[in-house]
Design an enzyme around this catalytic site. Sequence first.
Site: not given
Ligand code: PAF
Length: 283
Positions: A39, A152, A155
Amino acid sequence: MTAPILRSLKDLRALTTQWHRDDETIGVVPTMGALHAGHLSLVETAKKECDQVVVTIFVNPTQFNNPEDLDRYPRTEAEDANILEPYGIGAIYVPEAKEIYPDGFSTTVSVAGLADMMEGPGRPGHFEGVATVVAKLFLQTQADKAYFGEKDYQQLLVVRRMARDLDIPVQVIGCETVREPSGLALSSRNARLSTAGIEVASKKYQVMQHVSEGLRTGQAMDSLVEQAQSVLLDEGFTEIEYMELRCAETLELLTHAERPARLFVAAWVEGVRLIDNIPVLPA
Ligand code: PAF
């Protein structure tokens, strides 16, 4: 300076509206908290590219299809705020549930196609939950750019397509997966593994690289996957859920690396499901 923690949309909007009036660009890093170095690398990139950065922390119930997973998801807001302190971000947005899902909330966003493979079928409603909450976070933060990890990857593509299809004026930026020196992709799930489990999990990256190299030199996916799966099972993985080669843009299934592609793997070790993917250069 410590970033303010904002819990209401009203407070967030007051700040982001002022930033835009001052011609400042806004980057958003959506998270569910329990922040790790993966992150933080998104935050670092956002800081380099934007005048103001908002990190959002919201454990989104609608993307969990297993209530136990939702319950045991780590909530570490105070630690997260401390970890973020040196980065000099503009705000941490920790919305109350009613800011995201007000009473009577009845709209969802679903992205057909991209969400219907790999992580999709086994986790019904997951990507709908993700697309819906991320759409809201984009609109609430009024961000110009948004940062997501390539770990991800599915995503990332779902969110990018959603923003494009709904004309949300945000640029969705994918950032390279952060790895341990062993190659293990950073993930909050790694914390659930024993030392032995970490060692097993770390073998996956080497095996994936071997498959990727084989594909680049023109070998077919089938035989490479068969070999790779038996190596992973011998090393201590209990199940390989999928190992697939897909087009990097459309996620269409491929048998050869005839265009930019990615190798995707979901595998289990010590009852923990780990996903990863790496780029595969065309043969
Ligand atoms: O990847 C994540 O932590 C979650 O899927 C996100 C993008 C914050 C959406 O809740």
